[in-house]
Scaffold this motif. Structure first.
Motif, short mmCIF file in Angstrom:
data_model
loop_
_atom_site.label_atom_id
_atom_site.label_comp_id
_atom_site.label_asym_id
_atom_site.label_seq_id
_atom_site.Cartn_x
_atom_site.Cartn_y
_atom_site.Cartn_z
N PRO A 133 0.82 -1.22 0.00
CA PRO A 133 0.00 0.00 0.00
C PRO A 133 0.85 1.26 0.00
O PRO A 133 1.75 1.42 0.82
CB PRO A 133 -0.81 -0.12 1.29
N GLU A 134 0.54 2.17 -0.93
CA GLU A 134 1.27 3.43 -1.01
C GLU A 134 1.15 4.24 0.28
O GLU A 134 2.03 5.03 0.60
CB GLU A 134 0.74 4.25 -2.19
N ALA A 135 0.05 4.06 1.01
CA ALA A 135 -0.12 4.81 2.26
C ALA A 135 0.99 4.49 3.25
O ALA A 135 1.41 5.35 4.03
CB ALA A 135 -1.48 4.50 2.88
N HIS A 136 1.49 3.26 3.23
CA HIS A 136 2.56 2.87 4.13
C HIS A 136 3.94 2.98 3.48
O HIS A 136 4.95 3.13 4.17
CB HIS A 136 2.35 1.44 4.62
N TYR A 137 3.99 2.88 2.16
CA TYR A 137 5.25 2.90 1.42
C TYR A 137 5.22 4.01 0.37
O TYR A 137 5.30 3.75 -0.83
CB TYR A 137 5.49 1.55 0.74
N PRO A 138 5.10 5.27 0.77
CA PRO A 138 4.97 6.36 -0.20
C PRO A 138 6.27 6.62 -0.95
O PRO A 138 7.37 6.26 -0.49
CB PRO A 138 4.58 7.56 0.67
N ALA A 139 6.13 7.27 -2.09
CA ALA A 139 7.31 7.63 -2.88
C ALA A 139 8.12 8.70 -2.16
O ALA A 139 7.58 9.54 -1.44
CB ALA A 139 6.88 8.12 -4.26
N ASN A 140 9.42 8.67 -2.37
CA ASN A 140 10.29 9.67 -1.77
C ASN A 140 10.22 10.99 -2.53
O ASN A 140 9.84 11.05 -3.70
CB ASN A 140 11.73 9.16 -1.71
N ILE A 141 10.60 12.04 -1.83
CA ILE A 141 10.70 13.38 -2.38
C ILE A 141 12.17 13.77 -2.31
O ILE A 141 12.72 13.88 -1.21
CB ILE A 141 9.84 14.37 -1.57
#
Length: 356
Positions: A133-141
């Motif tokens: 899930p992106e909510a737990h593993y979001p993309a870096n900035i």
């Protein structure tokens, strides 16, 4: 080679044990047993240890520190452009005075924490095929700072490898197979938080009513901490007293998080710590840097007390939880400002502490 120097008290002085782990990989059974015993002693008495023989080259440390300096030297408005879309996304830039870490314990404090930070971490794209899930593993900035991403990713690789080696030592220290924790950490929610405590303009002496970083426990399994040898970091002892901690030359600080305390039913400690406004030997405010690599486990891993850590006829001290649920409750406090009501044991420890 093994050996612990220091301890909960040395000559009447509180100290964080130093453990040399250089002899773990490929070492003799007797040598590995000594290292595991040293770690068990530190984990059960202090909850912090200083790791020597970690194998991270000095050049990697220097490049990482330079990258951290280059980012935090950017103008505030440029850094603000790197904030995440919402506080629930544990990535990107955090300006000063926007977090209260004590809220992660369910304890409100009057002032926001003084530090600024930048976070990167595990991305869903790093684990193809798992549909995380992106909510737990979001993309870096990533900031447009030359060399920053290369140096930070190199540090993450090194610190992450050390964290995984430590979990193997932890397993052996608990009488488990060395790979016991691997199924709980093969898509671990790891986060690197780079912290900067800038010297406030015009302030020459610290305001003890404010905190560089409020009192908190770390949320996950284990934290690998690089830090300046600048006064500020303090940890709480059993009697409610705060003690200064600075890493010995060549050492990295390591502390245990809530999830390992839950797993061990508090046989091992997730120790409360805080950062006072950093000062030099003359008591003048100075800047401070640190970087905490949080090895937190798989978002869907269930954490229940290890059978060998619960006395016969007793119930575990903590109800079962998942890594994702626990982290979300903690982060909602520190980042989103919502009081965490599911940390009563930690909150009680903080309320009893001597805040002087």
């Amino acid at each position: 080679m093994s050996g612990t120097t220091g301890g909960a008290a040395v000559g009447g002085r509180f100290a964080v044990p130093v453990v040399d782990i250089s002899g773990w990989s490929g070492g003799s059974a007797a040598g590995r047993a000594l290292i595991a015993a040293d770690v068990d002693r530190a984990a059960s008495t202090v909850g912090f240890l200083q790791v020597r023989g970690h194998g991270i080259p000095d050049g990697v440390v220097r490049d990482f520190a330079a990258a951290l300096d280059a980012f935090f030297a950017l103008p505030l408005e440029e850094k603000r452009q790197l904030r995440p879309p919402s506080p629930d996304v544990n990535r990107g830039y955090t300006p000063p005075r926007t977090e209260k870490l004590s809220l992660s314990l369910g304890v409100a404090t009057p002032a926001e924490d003084l530090f600024e930070a930048f976070n990167v971490g595990s991305e869903a794209a790093s684990f193809p095929g798992l549909r995380l899930p992106e909510a737990h593993y979001p993309a870096n900035i990533w900031p447009p700072v030359p060399g920053f991403r290369r140096a930070v990713e190199e540090w993450c690789g090194r610190a992450g490898a050390l964290a995984r080696r430590l979990t193997g030592i932890f397993a052996c220290a608990l009488g488990l197979a060395e790979g016991y924790f691997a199924p709980f950490t093969d898509h671990s929610l790891d986060v690197l938080r780079m912290n900067h405590y800038p010297r406030p303009e015009g302030d020459l002496v610290p305001d003890r009513g404010r905190l560089g970083m409020g009192a908190h426990t770390d949320y996950g399994i284990v934290t690998v901490l690089w830090a300046d040898r600048v006064a500020g970091l303090q940890i709480l002892d059993d009697r409610g007293g705060w003690h200064d901690v600075a890493p010995e030359p060549g050492c990295l600080l390591v502390n245990l998080g809530d999830l390992l305390a839950r797993w061990t039913n508090d046989r091992w400690r997730s120790t409360l710590h805080r950062v006072l406004p950093p000062t030099d030997d003359a008591g003048r405010l100075v800047r401070r840097r640190s970087a905490a690599y949080f090895h937190d486990g798989n978002w869907d891993a269930e954490i229940t007390a290890l059978p060998g850590c619960v006395p016969v006829g007793s119930e575990p001290r903590y109800p079962p939880t998942t890594v994702g649920r626990h982290l979300a409750e903690k982060l909602a406090g520190s980042r989103a400002g919502r009081l965490n009501e599911n940390a009563p044991r930690e909150a009680a420890r903080l309320r009893k502490a001597d805040n002087g």
